[in-house]
Motif scaffolding. Structure first.
Motif, PDB file in Angstrom:
ATOM      1  N   GLU A   1      54.246 103.554 -68.769  1.00  0.00           N
ATOM      2  CA  GLU A   1      54.222 102.572 -67.683  1.00  0.00           C
ATOM      3  C   GLU A   1      53.869 103.186 -66.332  1.00  0.00           C
ATOM      4  O   GLU A   1      53.200 102.567 -65.511  1.00  0.00           O
ATOM      5  N   ALA A   2      54.310 104.412 -66.094  1.00  0.00           N
ATOM      6  CA  ALA A   2      54.109 105.028 -64.783  1.00  0.00           C
ATOM      7  C   ALA A   2      52.746 105.675 -64.625  1.00  0.00           C
ATOM      8  O   ALA A   2      52.322 105.944 -63.493  1.00  0.00           O
ATOM      9  N   ASN A   3      52.035 105.925 -65.733  1.00  0.00           N
ATOM     10  CA  ASN A   3      50.845 106.754 -65.640  1.00  0.00           C
ATOM     11  C   ASN A   3      49.549 106.091 -66.089  1.00  0.00           C
ATOM     12  O   ASN A   3      48.498 106.312 -65.504  1.00  0.00           O
ATOM     13  N   VAL A   4      49.597 105.269 -67.127  1.00  0.00           N
ATOM     14  CA  VAL A   4      48.347 104.848 -67.774  1.00  0.00           C
ATOM     15  C   VAL A   4      47.428 104.044 -66.855  1.00  0.00           C
ATOM     16  O   VAL A   4      46.202 104.101 -66.983  1.00  0.00           O
ATOM     17  N   ALA A   5      47.997 103.310 -65.902  1.00  0.00           N
ATOM     18  CA  ALA A   5      47.187 102.530 -64.965  1.00  0.00           C
ATOM     19  C   ALA A   5      47.146 103.178 -63.587  1.00  0.00           C
ATOM     20  O   ALA A   5      46.751 102.535 -62.611  1.00  0.00           O
ATOM     21  N   ARG A   6      47.499 104.443 -63.505  1.00  0.00           N
ATOM     22  CA  ARG A   6      47.541 105.147 -62.217  1.00  0.00           C
ATOM     23  C   ARG A   6      46.134 105.371 -61.675  1.00  0.00           C
ATOM     24  O   ARG A   6      45.231 105.770 -62.385  1.00  0.00           O
ATOM     25  N   ASN A   7      45.979 105.127 -60.387  1.00  0.00           N
ATOM     26  CA  ASN A   7      44.690 105.293 -59.734  1.00  0.00           C
ATOM     27  C   ASN A   7      44.365 106.764 -59.547  1.00  0.00           C
ATOM     28  O   ASN A   7      45.175 107.536 -59.027  1.00  0.00           O
ATOM     29  N   THR A   8      43.163 107.179 -59.967  1.00  0.00           N
ATOM     30  CA  THR A   8      42.695 108.543 -59.735  1.00  0.00           C
ATOM     31  C   THR A   8      41.386 108.554 -58.954  1.00  0.00           C
ATOM     32  O   THR A   8      40.734 109.594 -58.883  1.00  0.00           O
ATOM     33  N   GLY A   9      41.014 107.428 -58.395  1.00  0.00           N
ATOM     34  CA  GLY A   9      39.803 107.356 -57.593  1.00  0.00           C
ATOM     35  C   GLY A   9      38.644 106.649 -58.263  1.00  0.00           C
ATOM     36  O   GLY A   9      37.645 106.359 -57.618  1.00  0.00           O
ATOM     37  N   THR A  10      38.754 106.363 -59.557  1.00  0.00           N
ATOM     38  CA  THR A  10      37.726 105.625 -60.296  1.00  0.00           C
ATOM     39  C   THR A  10      38.221 104.201 -60.532  1.00  0.00           C
ATOM     40  O   THR A  10      39.318 104.028 -61.080  1.00  0.00           O
ATOM     41  N   PRO A  11      37.474 103.174 -60.156  1.00  0.00           N
ATOM     42  CA  PRO A  11      37.942 101.802 -60.391  1.00  0.00           C
ATOM     43  C   PRO A  11      38.182 101.543 -61.883  1.00  0.00           C
ATOM     44  O   PRO A  11      37.481 102.098 -62.735  1.00  0.00           O
ATOM     45  N   PHE A  12      39.149 100.710 -62.166  1.00  0.00           N
ATOM     46  CA  PHE A  12      39.420 100.345 -63.553  1.00  0.00           C
ATOM     47  C   PHE A  12      38.484  99.231 -64.004  1.00  0.00           C
ATOM     48  O   PHE A  12      38.061  98.387 -63.209  1.00  0.00           O
ATOM     49  N   HIS A  13      38.171  99.239 -65.287  1.00  0.00           N
ATOM     50  CA  HIS A  13      37.370  98.170 -65.864  1.00  0.00           C
ATOM     51  C   HIS A  13      38.193  96.876 -65.851  1.00  0.00           C
ATOM     52  O   HIS A  13      39.407  96.902 -66.093  1.00  0.00           O
ATOM     53  N   PRO A  14      37.556  95.734 -65.567  1.00  0.00           N
ATOM     54  CA  PRO A  14      38.304  94.466 -65.523  1.00  0.00           C
ATOM     55  C   PRO A  14      39.078  94.163 -66.798  1.00  0.00           C
ATOM     56  O   PRO A  14      40.160  93.575 -66.747  1.00  0.00           O
ATOM     57  N   GLY A  15      38.552  94.567 -67.952  1.00  0.00           N
ATOM     58  CA  GLY A  15      39.273  94.319 -69.199  1.00  0.00           C
ATOM     59  C   GLY A  15      40.564  95.098 -69.273  1.00  0.00           C
ATOM     60  O   GLY A  15      41.603  94.579 -69.726  1.00  0.00           O
ATOM     61  N   ALA A  16      40.540  96.357 -68.815  1.00  0.00           N
ATOM     62  CA  ALA A  16      41.753  97.174 -68.797  1.00  0.00           C
ATOM     63  C   ALA A  16      42.731  96.645 -67.751  1.00  0.00           C
ATOM     64  O   ALA A  16      43.931  96.504 -68.016  1.00  0.00           O
ATOM     65  N   GLU A  17      42.204  96.330 -66.568  1.00  0.00           N
ATOM     66  CA  GLU A  17      43.071  95.806 -65.511  1.00  0.00           C
ATOM     67  C   GLU A  17      43.755  94.519 -65.966  1.00  0.00           C
ATOM     68  O   GLU A  17      44.960  94.323 -65.708  1.00  0.00           O
ATOM     69  N   ARG A  18      43.032  93.642 -66.634  1.00  0.00           N
ATOM     70  CA  ARG A  18      43.620  92.374 -67.098  1.00  0.00           C
ATOM     71  C   ARG A  18      44.811  92.625 -68.027  1.00  0.00           C
ATOM     72  O   ARG A  18      45.865  91.982 -67.901  1.00  0.00           O
ATOM     73  N   PHE A  19      44.655  93.597 -68.936  1.00  0.00           N
ATOM     74  CA  PHE A  19      45.760  93.875 -69.850  1.00  0.00           C
ATOM     75  C   PHE A  19      46.954  94.455 -69.105  1.00  0.00           C
ATOM     76  O   PHE A  19      48.100  94.036 -69.328  1.00  0.00           O
TER      77      PHE A  19
END
Length: 328
Positions: A298-316
């Motif tokens: 929960e704390a890491n998988v969606a963590r921002n590293t400077g690359t935008p997330f794909h909308p499909g991943a963000e939606r999940f």
């Protein structure tokens, strides 16, 4: 682009492909082959990427994909091959991805890549044989050091790391090669030091530690703290004393860019949503294959590293309530 669109068909193809079945393959007679770029043997990318691919294939349910890991030179090649439509997924170092998105630090253009999952930290350091006489990063001046595979892009984080310690690329001789090859080069004296690392434990560091008496060249603590403040992909990290046989106490290290799973911006949203969901729901199975899988949390998988997330991943990630609203 045409090839990419043929490979990543819109979401409506997925349910259509699941109608007729061959029984053993989750009901699909026309599997959707997805190539995943990894890296040369010796680092964590091939192992972690292979674990993710295996878990995606074993738990595809009604999805008709077949994920195939592909050995590559690493992050830089993976990003270019994503852009050419030769890969659908790839492992990358988030520092290299960061500069690729910006089109800076050696990239000839900006690349429209997107993150799917932030994975384990890439905790890397220079190691040397104990009898080398090297005791600090500043000692690398005038020496021969292995700095990764040629064309992999390691200089994007090695250069600022060394610069903070007063060493430029002009001050030492760079040697290029795989992490596993670096262990042999340390042994025969071809190099004085090697920049090795990845998810802890990293196979090449374990091999070096079991084959030779080695030292982990320490970071200057003030410089280590400053690097983490100056660059979004650097993070403070500690290698526990029991991680490698030559470590007698915890090592204050640096995450030089977390590994992450990436795709291209035009990848189908529904496909990436389902891939992200399958990875998340089977994260324990990935962790059982490599400790890096524990970073899918929960704390890491969606963590921002400077690359935008794909909308499909963000939606999940939004659906399950772990999307970091302040920055993503």
């Amino acid at each position: 682009m045409k090839n990419r669109l043929l490979i990543l068909l819109p979401a409506l193809v997925l349910p259509l492909a699941c109608g007729a079945g061959d029984g053993a393959d989750g009901g699909s007679v026309n599997p959707q082959f997805l190539s995943m770029g990894t890296a040369p043997v010796g680092g964590a990318f091939p192992v972690v990427g292979g674990a993710i691919a295996e878990v995606l294939n074993d738990n595809r349910g009604e999805n008709n994909w077949r994920v195939q890991p592909r050995g590559t030179k690493g992050s830089q090649e993976n990003i270019r091959r994503l852009a050419r439509g030769e890969l659908e997924l790839a492992m990358s170092n988030s520092a290299i991805s960061y500069f690729a998105v910006l089109g800076e630090s050696g990239w000839e253009q900006s690349y429209d890549i997107r993150a799917v999952a932030t994975l384990a930290p890439n905790i890397a350091t220079f190691i040397a044989k104990a009898d080398s006489g090297l005791t600090s990063l500043g000692d690398l001046a005038g020496k021969r050091a292995m700095v990764g595979v040629a064309g992999a892009g390691f200089e994007m984080f090695v250069e600022p790391l060394l610069a903070a310690h007063g060493v430029t690329y002009d001050d030492f001789t760079q040697v290029y090669g795989t992490q596993s090859g670096a262990v042999d080069m340390l042994g025969d004296g071809t190099i004085d030091a090697a920049f090795l690392g990845g998810a802890v434990p990293t196979g090449s560091v374990t091999q070096a530690s079991s084959t030779h008496d080695i030292v982990f060249l320490p970071f200057d603590e003030e410089k280590r703290q400053q690097l983490a403040r100056d660059f979004p992909f650097f993070q403070l990290a500690t290698i526990p004393a029991d991680a490698y046989s030559d470590l007698t106490e915890d090592y204050p290290g640096l995450n030089v860019g977390s590994m992450h799973l990436i795709t291209y911006a035009d990848a189908d949203e529904e496909l990436i949503y389902r891939i992200t969901k399958t990875i998340w729901e089977n994260r324990q199975a990935i962790a059982e294959k490599h400790p890096a899988g524990r970073a899918i949390n929960e704390a890491n998988v969606a963590r921002n590293t400077g690359t935008p997330f794909h909308p499909g991943a963000e939606r999940f990630y939004r659906e399950i309530g772990i999307w970091p609203e302040a920055g993503g």
